[in-house]
Scaffold this active site. Structure first.
Site, PDB file in Angstrom:
ATOM      1  N   ASN A 128     -11.474  48.155  34.735  1.00 48.91           N
ATOM      2  CA  ASN A 128     -12.767  47.520  34.976  1.00 48.91           C
ATOM      3  C   ASN A 128     -13.622  48.266  35.995  1.00 48.91           C
ATOM      4  O   ASN A 128     -14.839  48.133  35.992  1.00 48.91           O
ATOM      5  CB  ASN A 128     -12.540  46.082  35.457  1.00 48.91           C
ATOM      6  CG  ASN A 128     -13.836  45.408  35.848  1.00 48.91           C
ATOM      7  OD1 ASN A 128     -14.641  45.023  34.993  1.00 48.91           O
ATOM      8  ND2 ASN A 128     -14.077  45.268  37.136  1.00 48.91           N
ATOM      9  N   ILE A 170     -17.616  41.276  37.988  1.00 47.55           N
ATOM     10  CA  ILE A 170     -16.908  40.901  36.761  1.00 47.55           C
ATOM     11  C   ILE A 170     -15.401  40.971  36.975  1.00 47.55           C
ATOM     12  O   ILE A 170     -14.645  40.119  36.497  1.00 47.55           O
ATOM     13  CB  ILE A 170     -17.333  41.813  35.593  1.00 47.55           C
ATOM     14  CG1 ILE A 170     -18.782  41.532  35.191  1.00 47.55           C
ATOM     15  CG2 ILE A 170     -16.408  41.617  34.390  1.00 47.55           C
ATOM     16  CD1 ILE A 170     -19.341  42.497  34.160  1.00 47.55           C
ATOM     17  N   TYR A 201     -25.037  57.104  33.226  1.00 41.72           N
ATOM     18  CA  TYR A 201     -24.231  55.890  33.099  1.00 41.72           C
ATOM     19  C   TYR A 201     -24.000  55.550  31.628  1.00 41.72           C
ATOM     20  O   TYR A 201     -22.866  55.271  31.217  1.00 41.72           O
ATOM     21  CB  TYR A 201     -24.939  54.732  33.807  1.00 41.72           C
ATOM     22  CG  TYR A 201     -24.305  53.383  33.563  1.00 41.72           C
ATOM     23  CD1 TYR A 201     -23.071  53.061  34.112  1.00 41.72           C
ATOM     24  CD2 TYR A 201     -24.934  52.422  32.775  1.00 41.72           C
ATOM     25  CE1 TYR A 201     -22.482  51.822  33.894  1.00 41.72           C
ATOM     26  CE2 TYR A 201     -24.368  51.182  32.554  1.00 41.72           C
ATOM     27  CZ  TYR A 201     -23.143  50.890  33.110  1.00 41.72           C
ATOM     28  OH  TYR A 201     -22.563  49.663  32.884  1.00 41.72           O
ATOM     29  N   ASP A 260      -8.624  54.766  45.580  1.00 39.96           N
ATOM     30  CA  ASP A 260      -9.757  55.301  44.823  1.00 39.96           C
ATOM     31  C   ASP A 260      -9.283  55.611  43.410  1.00 39.96           C
ATOM     32  O   ASP A 260      -8.395  56.447  43.205  1.00 39.96           O
ATOM     33  CB  ASP A 260     -10.275  56.557  45.524  1.00 39.96           C
ATOM     34  CG  ASP A 260     -11.559  57.103  44.912  1.00 39.96           C
ATOM     35  OD1 ASP A 260     -11.778  56.906  43.701  1.00 39.96           O
ATOM     36  OD2 ASP A 260     -12.335  57.743  45.650  1.00 39.96           O
ATOM     37  N   THR A 320     -23.959  40.393  39.066  1.00 35.62           N
ATOM     38  CA  THR A 320     -22.904  40.894  39.939  1.00 35.62           C
ATOM     39  C   THR A 320     -23.581  41.588  41.121  1.00 35.62           C
ATOM     40  O   THR A 320     -24.776  41.888  41.071  1.00 35.62           O
ATOM     41  CB  THR A 320     -22.036  41.936  39.206  1.00 35.62           C
ATOM     42  OG1 THR A 320     -22.858  43.076  38.900  1.00 35.62           O
ATOM     43  CG2 THR A 320     -21.436  41.371  37.929  1.00 35.62           C
ATOM     44  N   LYS A 367     -20.373  55.262  29.300  1.00 34.07           N
ATOM     45  CA  LYS A 367     -19.952  54.106  28.510  1.00 34.07           C
ATOM     46  C   LYS A 367     -19.840  54.450  27.024  1.00 34.07           C
ATOM     47  O   LYS A 367     -18.964  53.913  26.321  1.00 34.07           O
ATOM     48  CB  LYS A 367     -20.917  52.940  28.726  1.00 34.07           C
ATOM     49  CG  LYS A 367     -20.892  52.396  30.155  1.00 34.07           C
ATOM     50  CD  LYS A 367     -19.498  51.972  30.599  1.00 34.07           C
ATOM     51  CE  LYS A 367     -19.489  51.344  31.972  1.00 34.07           C
ATOM     52  NZ  LYS A 367     -18.142  50.918  32.409  1.00 34.07           N
TER      53      LYS A 367
END
Length: 256
Positions: free
Chosen positions: A87, A18, A152, A60, A187, A156
């Site tokens: 991103n 993305i 994860y 990083d 992706t 978010k």
């Protein structure tokens, strides 16, 4: 005049997936893009795609000094920053919480959240000068959860709350803060996730089916929304989590 003429965009994780699609769309709209990523080969390839006028910084996002140096490099190169697009992110491992070890937990939070802390910490003064904006790449799983992706999803969900709090904190400087929230997007990261599933052969149909509009898209559809959100067309939008998900959050279906 193009939509992003004379804009300088600091983009993390912009050398593939993305992020690379965003870099391409930003460049097409007239911006100069500075990509920070930790994959040297993909940074080289991204410059071949974008052409002259754009830059890269190998580093990083989870290391404070790397981000500080990247911001300094951008300001030295271009003299200003109009947009910070956070991103960079990872989704692995595909595990429930009890199966996730401490190293995996820390890596997810360090990349997906601490990176935003660092770019804001070192880039805010530059954004004050330009009355710029911050864009975060979130996910629809922040709101609806995802099986076998507890850590994860947690990063978010935290990113969404962070986006809204940042929007409140920085509105006094005329800095807008928004997030874009995809569902499935083809992706390299998603393809890696697909390989980890019980029956990879069924994954493509599954990913098509979870989107109400009937297919799993490529990253360009996310990039188009990002161009809008960082442009002056979105000048009165802040604290917004924009789903670009083909309606997936309206009826996420279980994969059997």
């Amino acid at each position: 005049m193009q939509l992003l003429d004379n804009k300088i965009i600091f983009l993390t994780g912009g050398s593939m997936g993305i992020g690379l699609e965003c870099a391409k769309k930003y460049a097409e709209a007239g911006a100069k893009v500075m990509i920070m990523a930790n994959d040297e080969a993909s940074l080289i390839e991204s410059m071949k795609i974008l052409g002259e006028g754009h830059s890269t910084f190998f580093g990083d996002i989870s290391i404070s000094s790397n981000v500080e140096n990247a911001i300094k490099f951008t300001l030295k190169q271009y003299g200003k920053i109009d947009v910070i697009h956070n991103n960079a992110g990872i989704a692995s491992p595909s595990k429930s919480l009890d199966q996730t070890d401490e190293y995996e937990w820390d890596k997810l939070f360090n990349i997906n959240l601490k990176g935003v802390f660092y770019t804001t910490r070192y880039g805010l003064e530059a954004l004050k000068q330009t009355k710029g904006c911050i864009l975060n790449t979130s996910s629809v799983v922040a709101e609806i959860g995802q099986e076998n992706h507890a850590a994860y999803s947690a990063t978010k969900g935290a990113l969404n709350a962070l986006t809204k709090s940042m929007a409140l904190d920085y509105a006094k400087y005329k800095i807008r803060v928004n997030a874009v929230a995809p569902a499935g997007v083809w992706t390299p990261m998603l393809r890696e996730w697909a390989k980890q599933q019980k029956d990879p052969s069924k994954i493509e149909k599954y990913l098509d089916d979870i989107h109400v509009l009937g297919h799993c898209p490529d990253g360009d559809v996310i990039a188009d929304a990002c161009v809008f959100l960082v442009s002056d067309k979105a000048r009165f939008i802040t604290g917004n989590i924009m789903p670009v998900s083909g309606g997936a959050e309206l009826g996420y279906r279980r994969f059997e």
